[in-house]
Design a protein around this motif. Structure first.
Motif: not given
Length: 72
Positions: A26, A34-35, A38-39, A42
Motif C-alpha cells: 500500500c 482514497v486508494n 481502500k488498500c 482490504n
C-alpha cells in the motif's frame, strides 16, 4: 560441486520472497488518498477473515477430537 550449485539456487530464491508473497504493497499510494485507505482496509479485512477461519477450523477439529473420545 552439486552442493555449491544447490547453495547458489537456495540463496537466489531467498532473495525473491517478495515476488511470492500475497500481500499487496500500500506504500505506492499517498497516505491520505482514497486508494491508500481502500488498500489498507482490504488488507485488514483479509487478515481478519484468515484469522477467523483458522480459529473456526481449530475449534471444529478440537470438538471432533473431544467428542470422539467421549463416544469411545
Amino acid at each position: 560441486m552439486k552442493n555449491v550449485i544447490f547453495i547458489v539456487i537456495l540463496f537466489s530464491l531467498s532473495f525473491y520472497t517478495q515476488s511470492f508473497s500475497n500481500e499487496t504493497d500500500c506504500n505506492e499510494f499517498k497516505k491520505l488518498s482514497v486508494n491508500y485507505m481502500k488498500c489498507k482496509a482490504n488488507s485488514v479485512k483479509k487478515k481478519a477473515i484468515s484469522k477467523t477461519k483458522n480459529f473456526v477450523d481449530d475449534t471444529k477439529s478440537f470438538q471432533k477430537k473431544e467428542w470422539s473420545k467421549d463416544k469411545n
